[in-house]
Write an enzyme that holds these catalytic residues in place. Structure first.
Site, short mmCIF file in Angstrom:
data_model
loop_
_atom_site.label_atom_id
_atom_site.label_comp_id
_atom_site.label_asym_id
_atom_site.label_seq_id
_atom_site.Cartn_x
_atom_site.Cartn_y
_atom_site.Cartn_z
N LYS A 111 52.84 40.81 6.46
CA LYS A 111 52.02 41.67 5.61
C LYS A 111 52.78 41.95 4.33
O LYS A 111 54.01 41.96 4.32
CB LYS A 111 51.75 43.01 6.32
CG LYS A 111 50.55 43.73 5.79
CD LYS A 111 49.27 43.14 6.36
CE LYS A 111 48.05 43.92 6.03
NZ LYS A 111 46.97 43.61 6.96
N1 GLU Z 1 44.16 41.83 5.66
C1 GLU Z 1 43.37 41.34 6.74
C2 GLU Z 1 43.87 41.93 8.06
O1 GLU Z 1 44.47 42.96 8.09
C3 GLU Z 1 43.26 39.82 6.74
C4 GLU Z 1 44.52 39.07 6.95
C5 GLU Z 1 44.39 37.55 6.76
O2 GLU Z 1 43.27 37.07 6.62
O3 GLU Z 1 45.43 36.90 6.76
O4 GLU Z 1 43.61 41.41 9.10
#
Ligand code: GLU
Length: 474
Positions: A111
């Site tokens: 993240k």
């Molecule tokens: N930000 C989204 C989540 O928390 C998508 C993450 C992604 O598609 O890699 O799942």
């Protein structure tokens, strides 16, 4: 303050995820070393960079955290918010590991975040800041098609992903797979149909699957299907908006309250989500919306009597200070971490069923996975087989017609149509959400020591990660 809040302080988001993880591993037979390896965050990179804007240098702080590399690339969004911090990014990275494992998206967890209030900057300024942040991550392979693939999250969307993809391409001019360095791109920059709505669509599919199991519905003190259920949504951003829209327009559920940053709109007859979204886009908030009663205290909506509560904004909104006043029968965590570990205990004791974040909002990363595969295969889904499928269906209709079988024009139209990319994406997402729910509920239903769906979800996910590590010789 409730008695529970007085007894134990609220843990941080990261600690909250650890508590949930620990509850699950206490029911597993993992070696202590492996347990520790899976829990910890492998690395967090912090970068501070300067951008010259409005006549002076502004310094920004950003993070990219990699929780687990048992599978690569690692995957997870990039968040733009003033509140971004290392603890939050690490908690979110850990959730990505377990989310991907649970829905069998072949990624490790990661993240990123940038401390910024995007509303304070003009579009061209935001582009320069985003490109500069991306540059810092790309040069360390923290954005890379086979190493680390970001996506949108709070405060970011298609536009930012297009800038990041272009930045990567400029720095890797000979990499034929460069569009796969990030997902959630606009269609014309290598994106995929259905990605923008994917997380909200996933919430809808998750609820549909829940309501296919009368025993589970009864557990939440309800009967019947989604139709007529009273829904409260907190946060009408990309996820909350799509979930509310689909549930009210396609499943007959009534959204009786929507909470936003400036208050809540309440309407027992059901809120017109499209109209409310337009009002928010025009005025910046829900205040003044004609289609319901306005309440300045938006958080009170979380405590309303309803069947389904959908927290779709951010972490920690249901916590030790309000959990004992929550009256929903079922909570589906469309956001990441909206219920703290302490609140989770309280809700369980109250008999409120929670469909946990690592499953409930996995629709986004699932469709990201499809986009990444599309980018690496350099062809859109359905391109090779769609017309062939239609020709075969035509063959059958001709034969039936010849034999005098009368088929309605509507049936013929629907039957003839070969699946295009959007239909295939929806089918893949629906399949993923159904299968993951069934795996999770099997553990929940069959093991006496598993108290809820969250622990079941962690058990399924940790088991998968552990198997990957064992296969790697750890
Ligand atoms: N930000 C989204 C989540 O928390 C998508 C993450 C992604 O598609 O890699 O799942």
């Amino acid at each position: 303050m409730s008695a529970a809040a007085a007894a134990a302080p609220e843990p941080s988001f990261r600690h909250s995820v650890d508590i949930m993880f620990n509850r699950a591993v206490s029911l597993m037979d993992l070696s202590p070393g492996l347990e520790e390896k899976i829990r910890v965050c492998n690395a967090t990179y912090t970068v501070r960079f300067g951008v010259r804007l409005r006549g002076r240098v502004h310094t920004f702080t950003g993070y990219r955290s990699v929780h687990s590399e048992h599978m690569e690339p690692v995957k997870g969004g990039i968040r733009f918010a003033q509140s971004v911090n290392q603890d939050e990014v690490e908690a979110l990275a850990a959730l990505m590991t377990f989310k991907c494992a649970l829905v069998e998206a072949p990624f490790g967890g990661s993240k990123g975040g940038l401390c910024i209030d995007p509303r304070q900057w003009e579009e061209d300024e935001l582009e320069r800041i985003t490109r500069r942040f991306a540059f810092e991550l790309i040069k360390r392979d923290l954005i890379h098609p086979s190493q680390n693939v970001p996506a949108p999250d709070m405060g970011t969307g298609e536009r930012e992903m297009a800038w990041i993809a272009d930045q990567y391409r400029r720095m890797n001019t000979t990499d034929i797979d460069s569009p796969a360095c990030v997902t959630g791109k606009p269609l014309d920059a290598g994106g995929i149909l259905g990605r923008v709505e994917a997380t909200g669509r996933g919430v809808q599919y998750a609820l549909r699957e829940f309501f296919r199991h009368p025993e589970d519905v009864a557990w939440a003190n309800m009967t019947g299907g989604l139709s007529g259920k009273r829904v409260v949504v907190q946060g009408l951003g990309n996820v909350g908006y799509h979930a509310a829209k689909f549930l009210s327009e396609e499943d007959g559920a009534g959204v009786i309250a929507v909470a936003e940053h400036d208050g809540a709109i309440i309407n027992d007859e059901g809120i017109d989500i499209e109209a409310l979204r337009t009002h928010i886009a025009e005025t910046g908030g829900v205040r003044g919306f004609a289609g319901g009663t306005y309440r300045a205290d938006g958080h009170a909506a979380l405590e309303m009597e309803c069947d389904i509560l959908i927290p779709a904004a951010m972490e920690g909104v249901i916590n030790l200070s309000n959990a004992d006043r929550v009256k929903a029968r079922l909570i589906i965590e469309a956001a990441n971490g909206p219920i703290t570990a302490g609140a989770d205990e309280i809700l369980r004791k109250k008999g409120i069923v929670v469909i946990p974040d690592l499953y409930a909002n996995a629709g986004g990363v699932t469709v990201s996975y499809f986009e990444w595969v599309k980018n690496l295969s350099h062809i859109r889904f359905g391109r090779m087989e769609r017309r062939r499928e239609e020709a075969r269906h035509q063959l059958l209709l001709d034969e039936l017609g010849g034999a005098g079988v009368n088929l309605s024009a509507e049936f013929q139209r629907k039957y003839l149509q070969g699946a295009d990319e959007l239909e295939l994406v929806r089918s893949g997402l629906d399949d993923t959400m159904r299968e993951a729910y069934q795996r999770m509920r099997e553990v929940w239903r069959e093991r006496q020591d598993v108290p809820d769906l969250r622990i079941a979800a962690y058990l399924c996910a940790i088991d998968k990660v552990a198997k990957s590590y064992r296969a790697l010789g750890l």
